[in-house]
Design an enzyme around this catalytic site. Structure first.
Site, mmCIF file in Angstrom:
data_model
loop_
_atom_site.group_PDB
_atom_site.id
_atom_site.type_symbol
_atom_site.label_atom_id
_atom_site.label_comp_id
_atom_site.label_asym_id
_atom_site.label_seq_id
_atom_site.Cartn_x
_atom_site.Cartn_y
_atom_site.Cartn_z
ATOM 1 N N ASP A 218 0.873 -1.264 0.149
ATOM 2 C CA ASP A 218 -0.050 0.093 0.016
ATOM 3 C C ASP A 218 0.967 1.040 -0.016
ATOM 4 O O ASP A 218 2.182 1.184 0.413
ATOM 5 C CB ASP A 218 -0.990 -0.133 1.049
HETATM 6 C C1 GLC Z 1 -4.371 4.564 -0.100
HETATM 7 C C2 GLC Z 1 -4.959 3.164 0.008
HETATM 8 C C3 GLC Z 1 -5.035 2.224 -1.040
HETATM 9 C C4 GLC Z 1 -4.919 3.120 -2.318
HETATM 10 C C5 GLC Z 1 -3.478 3.677 -1.985
HETATM 11 C C6 GLC Z 1 -3.052 4.356 -3.668
HETATM 12 O O1 GLC Z 1 -3.750 4.769 1.116
HETATM 13 O O2 GLC Z 1 -4.942 2.367 1.244
HETATM 14 O O3 GLC Z 1 -6.235 1.523 -1.109
HETATM 15 O O4 GLC Z 1 -4.782 2.029 -3.480
HETATM 16 O O5 GLC Z 1 -3.238 4.574 -0.871
HETATM 17 O O6 GLC Z 1 -3.826 5.566 -3.317
#
Ligand code: GLC
Length: 742
Positions: A218
């Site tokens: 993430d």
């Molecule tokens: C965010 C989310 C994730 C997302 C990523 C990119 O914090 O937790 O679901 O795809 O970052 O935006």
């Protein structure tokens, strides 16, 4: 490829793309699960900066209520078409974390409190998306069930709930749909960050489930890149500007990181690039915004749950009669709440306004008035707004009241403190219903609301959850009966927050959140504790009615074949979501009273019947045995219930299933009871004078010696044998018994 190049592949070039290394192309990864959030200017992971126009389909909270895997497949394919049009190689979805507590700010982006339903819908979404040459990113792996302290908090979960609830949907999607990537979550799982959790990323995901794609972090989830690579993480996002690449190279040089691990990561990135390059060449239809908007409306109409539709003076409030005068009340009718806040936020190609769609559906000559009734930011004169709305409701023949949560009240990044509707909305509701008994309420929200105060007042209630950009049109379709509602709740609606499973644990403290309810999440909890919810999991009404009959079960080698006849007993065509719950009351382990193990969607004309058949997978009958660290299907009777909701069981039957040949070897630490259960044990134990006293002895002693002894580990019996029995005697006996059982 040098180790420097290999390391470079494992960390992004910038916020949304990977490095171009040699002739390997840079890949674009971006959000999200219900619409493409393609940023060409400023970038962020919270949906703050802008993004290119794209179709905003119903977020998972809505889409999940369709219970329709074919629909989620279509949405996945449509998102693939738009991803390709916007130059995206991997779309960061679906989000399939379990809705453990209604206060979780991110529940709008997840499907259900049930892993079976989440897995089935998500697998179809992945298959649809990847059929267009765009990769999915199954997220957030794993146990990311709160937003509070999400980048540090440890989800502390016992093995069975972890396997049977929180990992189960991930396992199903990985094995059935082969997502190109899996996104590891921010949080820790039992104390170790997901991004560096070798048990999770390698032993379970790869060695057990045979996942062969890329594990991407993430955004900002990597705490230690070297540990992450060693654990099985392949791609750190966003890129670290080369800093962590250097750390990887240095760790290999210092013998602190296996060069093989880095090579494996690079190999997986190369394979991903090959998939993406092939994907870019896949022939697919061009993106047509109008076609996708029409699809979004069709999908959204199947996501609206009819929670209640009691007659007023013998006449149902819904569907509306275009010839009747109508008062539309509520800010959400004019300013729709149609998606959630945070990384999944989409810039829609267009937006249906419910009020406008109601006017269009009612027709030019219709008598439709509108009053906001309240504001969502606390501004304005609440009393005056309420009074004018009540007057409008009283003057019309029917009122439709739009209530719900505003965007600032729930979002990614924080959890709610409670699950109430705003007080001014409840006050308005009471006054409107008093003035106009023929009132229907339409709800817009991402997380579950406490609906007892609404249900007790209003004769008709629709749950619109979040419906995407075409939700306004979809609601008009359902309100006027152009579409017969068929959606079902995927999350229990509790009478009060104190009834909820995680109430005492959520959201955790000091960076730990215990999962004290264990297996008993969602309806599993309410069933086991005999707590009545306001609306149960799987609940949803229709403008018609359905009957179930002739449930037949057959035990097959790969599961239980279940067939039931469903009949449309009403006067309108309709869609029924037939649910199959399995119960095993005599199980040797703790189990929820019943669990959803299959479902089917069937469309029926008035009076028509259909034999609805499903296969309940044998794997779905298994429990996770913590002693053998494996799945086990118990032998014996299983009860299968065909139902219209978890609390509306229409018919049930029982079938016998052959269990797995699973017997743990008997050891010195096995209890007397476990040893006694082995064939031939009684005689052998008798020879060692280790048998519990006879019934006569018990009679004389006035106790049941056997009951008192069964839980004693056999090695401890030596202490009471006065040297008459040796350890060798006992070991010989156990060997004989194990041999006899193998
Ligand atoms: C965010 C989310 C994730 C997302 C990523 C990119 O914090 O937790 O679901 O795809 O970052 O935006």
């Amino acid at each position: 490829m040098s180790v420097e190049q290999q390391a470079a592949l494992g960390s992004g070039a910038d916020f949304w793309s990977t490095k171009q290394v040699g002739d390997l192309p840079s890949l674009v990864l971006t959000d999200g699960p219900h619409g493409v959030r393609r940023q060409v200017g400023a970038t962020d992971h919270l949906g703050l900066a802008g993004s290119e126009p794209a179709t905003c389909f119903p977020p998972a909270v809505g889409l999940g209520q369709s219970w329709d895997a074919d629909l989620t497949r279509k949405v996945g394919a449509a998102l693939g078409v738009e991803s390709r049009a916007l130059g995206v190689d991997v779309l960061l979805g679906p989000g399939i974390n379990i809705k453990r507590d209604p206060r979780c700010g991110r529940n709008f982006e997840y499907y259900s409190e049930d892993p079976h339903l989440s897995g089935r819908l998500a697998a179809s979404w992945v298959q649809g998306l990847q059929s267009t040459g765009v990769g999915a990113s199954l997220k957030h792996f794993a146990a990311n069930n709160t937003e509070h302290d999400r980048m540090r908090s440890s989800s502390d979960i016992a093995p069975r709930p972890l396997r049977e609830i929180y990992l189960r949907a991930f396992q199903y999607v990985v094995q059935q749909a082969q997502p190109w990537t899996v996104m590891c979550s921010y949080n820790r799982v039992n104390g170790t960050y997901a991004s560096e959790n070798r048990w999770l990323l390698t032993e379970v995901l790869r060695d057990e489930w045979c996942f062969d794609g890329v594990v991407v972090s993430d955004w900002g989830a990597v705490q230690d890149r070297v540990k992450a690579v060693a654990a099985g993480l392949d791609l750190e996002m966003p890129g670290s500007g080369g800093g962590t690449d250097r750390q990887v190279v240095d760790a290999v040089a210092a013998g602190e990181l296996d060069a093989e691990a880095v090579a494996r990561t690079a190999g997986r990135m190369i394979a991903l690039a090959a998939k993406a390059q092939a994907g870019r060449a896949t022939q697919i239809p061009a993106f047509d915004p109008d076609t996708h908007h029409a699809l979004a409306r069709q999908v959204a109409a199947h996501c609206v749950v009819l929670l209640k539709n009691d007659p007023v003076e013998q006449q149902a409030v819904l569907p509306l009669d275009a010839g009747h005068s109508l008062a539309v009340i509520g800010e959400f009718a004019r300013t729709p709440r149609y998606q959630g806040g945070g990384s999944s936020h989409v810039n829609p190609t267009r937006l249906d306004i419910p009020l406008g769609e109601i006017h269009a559906m009612a027709g030019d000559g219709a008598d439709v008035t509108y009053m906001p009734g309240f504001t969502t930011d606390g501004s304005g004169d609440a009393a005056a707004l309420r009074e004018e709305a009540v007057r409008a409701a009283a003057a019309a023949e029917t009122a439709v009241l739009f209530l719900g949560l505003a965007a600032h009240q729930e979002s990614e990044g924080f959890d709610r403190e409670q699950i109430e509707l705003p007080a001014e909305q409840l006050e308005l509701l009471a006054d409107v219903v008093r003035a106009q008994p023929r009132t229907a309420v339409v709800l817009s929200h991402g997380g579950v609301l406490r609906l007892a105060p609404v249900e007790s007042l209003v004769p008709a209630l629709l749950d619109g959850a979040l419906l995407g950009q075409a939700g306004g049109g979809a609601l008009a379709d359902v309100l006027f009966g152009r579409v017969n509602p068929s959606a079902r709740l995927t999350e229990t609606v509790p009478v009060r927050i104190q009834d909820t499973p995680a109430y005492l644990d959520f959201p955790g403290e000091h960076s730990h959140v215990g999962y004290g309810e264990g297996l008993f999440v969602g309806y599993r909890w309410y069933d086991a504790r005999a707590i009545d919810p306001t609306f149960p999991f799987g609940h949803g009404l229709s403008y018609t009615s359905f009957a179930y009959a002739n449930l037949e079960l057959t035990a097959e080698t790969d599961g239980i074949a279940a067939t039931v006849t469903v009949t449309n007993t009403g006067a309108r065509p309709g869609r029924e979501v037939v649910q199959f719950y399995v119960a095993k009351p005599d199980s040797s382990v703790a189990r929820p009273p019943q669990e959803l193990k299959g479902h089917a969607v069937v469309d029926l004309a008035p009076g028509a019947s259909e034999r609805v058949s499903i296969l309940i997978d044998r794997a779905d009958l298994a429990y996770w045995d913590i002693r053998g660290e494996r799945w086990v299907v118990e032998g014996g009777d299983y009860e299968v219930r065909a139902a219209a909701s978890s609390r509306d069981i229409r018919t049930s039957a029982t079938v016998e299933v052959t269990g797995d040949a699973f017997a743990l070897p008997l050891t010195l630490n096995s209890t007397l009871g476990e040893v006694m259960a082995a064939p031939g044990a009684a005689e052998l134990l008798g020879t060692l004078m280790l048998m519990p006293q006879t019934a006569a002895d018990n009679e004389a002693l006035g106790i049941d010696m056997a009951k008192m002894m069964v839980s004693i580990p056999v090695c401890r019996l030596l202490s009471f044998a006065g040297g008459q029995v040796t350890l060798a005697d006992l070991e010989k006996l156990l060997t004989q018994l194990n041999t006899g059982r193998s």
